[in-house]
Design a protein around this motif. Structure first.
Motif, mmCIF file in Angstrom:
data_model
loop_
_atom_site.group_PDB
_atom_site.id
_atom_site.type_symbol
_atom_site.label_atom_id
_atom_site.label_comp_id
_atom_site.label_asym_id
_atom_site.label_seq_id
_atom_site.Cartn_x
_atom_site.Cartn_y
_atom_site.Cartn_z
ATOM 1 N N VAL A 1 0.852 -1.187 0.000
ATOM 2 C CA VAL A 1 0.000 0.000 0.000
ATOM 3 C C VAL A 1 0.886 1.234 0.000
ATOM 4 C CG1 VAL A 1 -1.697 1.328 1.293
ATOM 5 C CG2 VAL A 1 -1.899 -1.156 1.177
ATOM 6 N N TRP A 2 0.602 2.140 -0.913
ATOM 7 C CA TRP A 2 1.344 3.384 -0.988
ATOM 8 C C TRP A 2 0.561 4.475 -0.284
ATOM 9 C CZ3 TRP A 2 5.967 5.254 -1.739
ATOM 10 C CH2 TRP A 2 6.132 6.611 -1.999
ATOM 11 N N ASP A 3 1.178 5.045 0.735
ATOM 12 C CA ASP A 3 0.583 6.154 1.481
ATOM 13 C C ASP A 3 1.103 7.439 0.853
ATOM 14 O OD1 ASP A 3 -0.044 8.198 3.304
ATOM 15 O OD2 ASP A 3 -0.007 6.816 4.992
ATOM 16 N N ALA A 4 0.251 8.097 0.093
ATOM 17 C CA ALA A 4 0.689 9.273 -0.659
ATOM 18 C C ALA A 4 1.057 10.431 0.249
ATOM 19 C CB ALA A 4 -0.401 9.699 -1.642
ATOM 20 N N SER A 5 0.358 10.573 1.376
ATOM 21 C CA SER A 5 0.632 11.705 2.251
ATOM 22 C C SER A 5 1.989 11.566 2.939
ATOM 23 C CB SER A 5 -0.481 11.851 3.293
ATOM 24 O OG SER A 5 -0.579 10.674 4.082
ATOM 25 N N THR B 1 2.366 -5.770 1.950
ATOM 26 C CA THR B 1 1.203 -6.521 2.430
ATOM 27 C C THR B 1 1.213 -7.910 1.785
ATOM 28 O OG1 THR B 1 -0.185 -5.639 0.652
ATOM 29 C CG2 THR B 1 -0.207 -4.458 2.759
ATOM 30 N N LYS B 2 0.491 -8.836 2.407
ATOM 31 C CA LYS B 2 0.412 -10.189 1.854
ATOM 32 C C LYS B 2 -0.571 -10.261 0.687
ATOM 33 C CE LYS B 2 1.665 -12.652 6.096
ATOM 34 N NZ LYS B 2 1.255 -13.672 7.100
ATOM 35 N N GLU B 3 -1.605 -9.430 0.750
ATOM 36 C CA GLU B 3 -2.617 -9.405 -0.293
ATOM 37 C C GLU B 3 -2.465 -8.122 -1.121
ATOM 38 O OE1 GLU B 3 -4.554 -11.914 -0.883
ATOM 39 O OE2 GLU B 3 -3.789 -13.030 0.855
ATOM 40 N N PRO B 4 -3.054 -8.101 -2.321
ATOM 41 C CA PRO B 4 -2.937 -6.898 -3.159
ATOM 42 C C PRO B 4 -3.487 -5.656 -2.470
ATOM 43 C CG PRO B 4 -3.793 -8.739 -4.437
ATOM 44 C CD PRO B 4 -3.787 -9.181 -3.003
ATOM 45 N N GLY B 5 -2.757 -4.558 -2.623
ATOM 46 C CA GLY B 5 -3.209 -3.267 -2.122
ATOM 47 C C GLY B 5 -3.430 -2.334 -3.296
ATOM 48 N N ILE C 1 -6.320 -0.549 1.385
ATOM 49 C CA ILE C 1 -5.850 0.834 1.299
ATOM 50 C C ILE C 1 -6.437 1.625 2.458
ATOM 51 C CG2 ILE C 1 -5.702 2.877 -0.151
ATOM 52 C CD1 ILE C 1 -6.212 1.030 -2.556
ATOM 53 N N GLY C 2 -5.589 1.947 3.426
ATOM 54 C CA GLY C 2 -6.070 2.648 4.610
ATOM 55 C C GLY C 2 -6.389 4.106 4.367
ATOM 56 N N GLU C 3 -5.690 4.717 3.436
ATOM 57 C CA GLU C 3 -5.884 6.138 3.159
ATOM 58 C C GLU C 3 -7.104 6.313 2.257
ATOM 59 O OE1 GLU C 3 -3.298 10.009 1.615
ATOM 60 O OE2 GLU C 3 -2.520 7.987 1.351
ATOM 61 N N TYR C 4 -8.164 6.861 2.805
ATOM 62 C CA TYR C 4 -9.446 6.968 2.101
ATOM 63 C C TYR C 4 -9.295 7.701 0.778
ATOM 64 C CZ TYR C 4 -14.440 7.947 1.430
ATOM 65 O OH TYR C 4 -15.708 8.024 0.937
ATOM 66 N N ALA C 5 -8.468 8.712 0.737
ATOM 67 C CA ALA C 5 -8.319 9.524 -0.473
ATOM 68 C C ALA C 5 -7.658 8.753 -1.610
ATOM 69 C CB ALA C 5 -7.511 10.783 -0.165
ATOM 70 N N GLN C 6 -6.977 7.645 -1.292
ATOM 71 C CA GLN C 6 -6.297 6.866 -2.313
ATOM 72 C C GLN C 6 -7.146 5.703 -2.814
ATOM 73 O OE1 GLN C 6 -3.392 7.761 -3.784
ATOM 74 N NE2 GLN C 6 -3.682 9.592 -2.530
#
Length: 644
Positions: free
Chosen positions: A120-124, A131-135, A446-451
Motif C-alpha cells: 500500500v502506498w501512502d501518498a501523504s 502486504t500479503k494481499e494486493p493493495g 488501502i487505509g488512506e481513504y483519499a487513495q
C-alpha cells in the motif's frame, strides 16, 4: 580509503629505496638530489592518477549498471501494478517478463519471487508498506548479477582488493485512484424481457435452438414468485366469462346490453343495468361486477385489493387497458366502453420491434379482453416505477407503492433485499453490486481513504420528473453504493425515455473535480461505465452546437443526417476522451444496439483492437455472468504511475 592506502604504500616503498642509497650518494650534487626528489614525486602522482582513473572507470560502470537496473525495476513495477488482480504467481511472472526485457552489466535482469511485493502506498507520507494481499501498489527490486544476483565485477577492483559490488534498484508503482460513475439506463424497455404478453413466447422461441426454450417462462416464474402470484401463468379468464358472454371482442357490449346478463332481477342493484342507464352508468356497474366477482376471485394477491368500493379507479384503468374497444354507433351505443383510457395493452411499445423486428403484434392483441395475473403483470411492467394508472396509486411492482414486495437474494456483494425481478433491470442490479464488490476487494487494504477508488451511481430515462438522478453520490462507502443498486427500476414505457446524453452529462458534472464544480478529486482518473439496453432517443444539446462540433472534430462514427439523439452522446464521449477520461459502453438486454455502442467505444477510446465495444450475453440466462465479467475487466485495468 583502500584506494588512498594503496597509493601511500607505493610512495613509502619508493622513499625507503631512495633513503637506503643516501650513504653512497652523499657526495652527489644538490642538483642530482633534486632530480631524485622530482622522480619520486612524479612516480607518486603517476600512480595516483592511474588509480584515480581506474576508480573513475569502475564508478562510472557502477552508475551505468545502477541506471540499467532502475529502468528494469520501473518497467516491471508498472507492468505488475496494472495486473494486481492476477494471482500472486501471475503477478510475479508478469514482473519477471518485463524485467527480462532489460540488461544490467550485460546480464539479463532476473527477478526472484521475493523481489516483487504487494503493498500500500501512502501518498501523504510517501511510504510503501508491504502486504500479503494486493493493495494499491507493487514494489519491484532489480538486482545485478543475472540469475545469481551476486553483483557486478569491477575492472580495476583487484588493485584495491574489491573484486565485485552488489547493486540493486527498487521502484514502486501504484494504481491511480479512480472516480467511477456507473451510468444506468432505466428506460421503459428495461422491463421488456419480463413482459408476458409477448416477450415470454418470443424469448422461448428465440433461444430454444440453444437449449433455452424455457428462458422466458423461467423469468416469469421468478416474477410471479416475487409478487406472491403463485405459479405462472395462473388463471386467465375472459371478461364476463362467469356470466356466459362470448369470449370475443364483443364481450363487454353483450355484458352491458339491454337484456344482457347484468339486467337479471337477481343481480344486486349496484351492478344491475337498467334500460334507462347511460353508457357511463353501464360501464361503472359492469366494471364493478368484474372487479368484485371476477378479479377478486382469480387475483386474490393483487394489490390494491380488487374492490369497486375502495379501488375502483385503479382497476378501471386495468380493464380499460385490457378491453378492446368496439364501435356500435350503428346500434346507437357509440364506441364501447365509453371514456376508455388511451393506455392500452396494444400501446406501450408492445411488442418491442427494436428487439424483435419481425415480431407480429398479433401476440399482444390476442390477450385483449383476458384478465388474470398474466395480463396484470403486463399492465404493471408497462406502467413501470413512475406511472400511476389512476393518477394516484402506483402499481405494486413499483417501490413507490407500500405494497411492493421485497425478497432477499445472495449476491457476490452479500445478501440484499430486492423488489420484484423484472428483466433485464434485475440482472443490472446484481451485476452492478458485483462490480462494486470487485472495487471493494481491490481497495480493502488501502487505509488512506483519499487513495481509494470512489464510486457513484447515476440513472437516466426520460427528461421529465427531474431527468437523470444521482442515486448514489461519489463515495468510498461500497456497501451504501451496493444498497443504492437494489431498488433500481425501469420507468413506464409510454414515452421516449432513453436520454443517454443527459445521463453522461450528469455523470461528467458529478465526478468532475471540486474545482470544476463536481464531487471528484483532482488527481483521480475519471471513468464512466454506461450500462444500457438500447439506442438513445432523447438529447438536450442544441443541434447547431452538435453540428459545429462534428465539423471541427470530423469522424466516420458520427451518424449525421440530423440524427442528433445518436450524435449528441457520441459528442459527449469524444469530449471526455479528449480530457483523458474513459467511457466504457456496456450492453444488456435484447434491444442492444451494438452499432451505436461500438461508435461510443471508439469515440471514447475504449474499443478493442477490432473497434468494438464490450458484448453483452447472447442469452438472458447469462446476463449477469457476462456483465460481471465485463465489469471486472474494466475495474481491473487501472492507469498506473511510478511513485518511488
Amino acid at each position: 580509503m583502500k584506494f588512498l592506502c594503496k597509493i601511500f604504500s607505493v610512495g613509502r616503498s619508493l622513499r625507503s629505496a631512495l633513503l637506503g642509497r643516501r650513504g653512497v650518494e652523499n657526495r652527489e650534487s644538490n642538483r642530482e638530489r633534486r632530480r631524485g626528489a622530482i622522480t619520486v614525486m612524479s612516480a607518486f602522482f603517476m600512480v595516483g592518477a592511474l588509480t584515480f582513473a581506474a576508480f573513475t572507470i569502475d564508478l562510472g560502470y557502477i552508475v551505468l549498471v545502477r541506471t540499467e537496473l532502475q529502468v528494469a525495476a520501473d518497467s516491471a513495477a508498472l507492468a505488475a501494478a496494472s495486473r494486481m488482480h492476477l494471482s500472486r504467481s501471475e503477478l510475479v511472472n508478469t514482473a519477471t517478463k518485463f524485467a527480462a526485457y532489460h540488461k544490467a552489466g550485460g546480464d539479463i535482469v532476473s527477478l526472484a519471487s521475493a523481489d516483487v511485493e504487494y503493498g500500500v502506498w501512502d501518498a501523504s507520507r510517501r511510504r510503501f508498506t508491504p502486504t500479503k494481499e494486493p493493495g494499491n501498489a507493487v514494489r519491484v527490486t532489480a538486482r545485478a548479477g543475472g540469475e545469481n544476483r551476486d553483483g557486478i565485477d569491477l575492472f580495476f577492483g583487484p588493485l584495491v582488493d574489491i573484486l565485485s559490488v552488489r547493486q540493486d534498484a527498487s521502484a514502486v508503482a501504484m494504481a491511480n485512484p479512480r472516480d467511477i460513475a456507473l451510468v444506468v439506463d432505466l428506460s421503459g424497455s428495461m422491463n421488456d424481457d419480463a413482459e408476458p404478453c409477448w416477450a415470454t413466447s418470443a424469448l422461448n422461441s428465440e433461444y430454444a435452438p440453444s437449449g433455452y426454450g424455457d428462458v422466458g417462462t423461467n423469468m416469469l416464474r421468478d416474477l410471479f414468485e416475487d409478487l406472491g402470484f403463485g405459479s405462472f401463468p395462473g388463471v386467465v379468464e375472459f371478461i364476463g366469462q362467469p356470466a356466459g358472454v362470448a369470449a370475443n371482442r364483443y364481450a363487454y357490449a353483450q355484458l352491458t346490453a339491454d337484456g344482457g346478463p347484468l339486467t337479471r332481477p337477481w343481480i344486486p342493484s349496484r351492478y344491475r343495468i337498467l334500460p334507462s342507464d347511460s353508457e357511463t352508468d353501464r360501464k361503472r356497474k359492469a366494471y364493478s361486477a368484474i372487479i368484485d366477482y371476477q378479479l377478486r376471485r382469480i387475483m386474490p394477491a393483487a394489490r390494491p385489493v380488487p374492490s369497486s368500493s375502495v379501488s375502483y379507479d385503479y382497476w378501471e384503468r386495468y380493464l380499460d387497458y385490457i378491453i378492446e374497444p368496439v364501435n356500435l354507433s350503428s346500434q346507437g351505443r357509440g364506441v364501447l366502453p365509453p371514456s376508455q383510457s388511451r393506455s392500452r395493452i396494444t400501446g406501450f411499445n408492445n411488442p418491442n420491434r427494436t428487439s424483435f423486428p419481425s415480431l407480429s403484434s398479433t401476440a399482444v392483441r390476442w390477450w385483449r379482453g383476458r384478465i388474470g395475473y398474466l395480463t396484470y403483470v403486463q399492465f404493471m411492467t408497462d406502467f413501470g416505477r413512475n406511472l400511476r394508472p389512476d393518477g394516484t396509486t402506483y402499481s405494486q411492482l413499483s417501490t413507490k407503492n407500500a405494497n411492493c414486495p421485497y425478497h432477499s437474494e445472495m449476491t457476490l456483494g452479500g445478501v440484499f433485499d430486492f423488489p420484484p425481478r423484472t428483466q433485464p433491470v434485475h440482472a443490472s442490479r446484481r451485476a452492478l453490486i458485483a462490480a462494486i464488490d470487485v472495487i471493494r476487494q481491490r481497495n480493502d487494504k488501502i487505509g488512506e481513504y483519499a487513495q481509494r477508488d470512489w464510486v457513484s451511481l447515476i440513472t437516466f430515462d426520460m427528461l421529465s420528473e427531474g431527468g437523470p438522478v444521482v442515486a448514489q453520490s461519489l463515495t468510498g462507502d461500497y456497501t451504501s453504493a451496493m444498497r443504492a443498486c437494489t431498488t433500481l427500476q425501469a420507468c413506464g414505457d409510454n414515452v421516449l425515455s432513453t436520454a443517454t446524453e443527459e445521463g453522461i452529462k450528469t455523470a461528467r458534472s458529478h465526478i468532475a473535480a471540486k474545482s470544476e464544480g463536481g464531487q471528484g478529486r483532482t488527481m483521480a482518473d475519471k471513468v464512466i461505465v454506461l450500462l444500457t439496453d438500447g439506442a438513445p432517443n432523447l438529447y438536450t444539446t442544441f443541434p447547431t452546437e452538435i453540428d459545429q462540433y462534428m465539423k471541427e472534430n470530423t469522424s466516420d462514427d458520427y451518424y449525421g443526417n440530423s440524427l442528433y439523439w445518436f450524435d449528441a452522446p457520441l459528442m459527449q464521449s469524444h469530449q471526455l476522451e479528449q480530457q483523458g477520461w474513459n467511457v466504457f459502453p456496456v450492453s444488456i438486454g435484447l434491444g442492444s444496439n451494438y452499432d451505436f455502442m461500438d461508435r461510443m467505444a471508439r469515440m471514447g477510446g475504449t474499443a478493442n483492437d477490432d473497434g468494438l465495444s464490450a458484448r453483452g450475453a447472447e442469452s438472458p440466462v447469462d446476463y449477469e455472468d457476462r456483465l460481471v465479467e465485463i465489469f471486472e475487466k474494466i475495474i481491473d485495468s487501472p492507469k498506473v504511475r511510478l511513485v518511488q
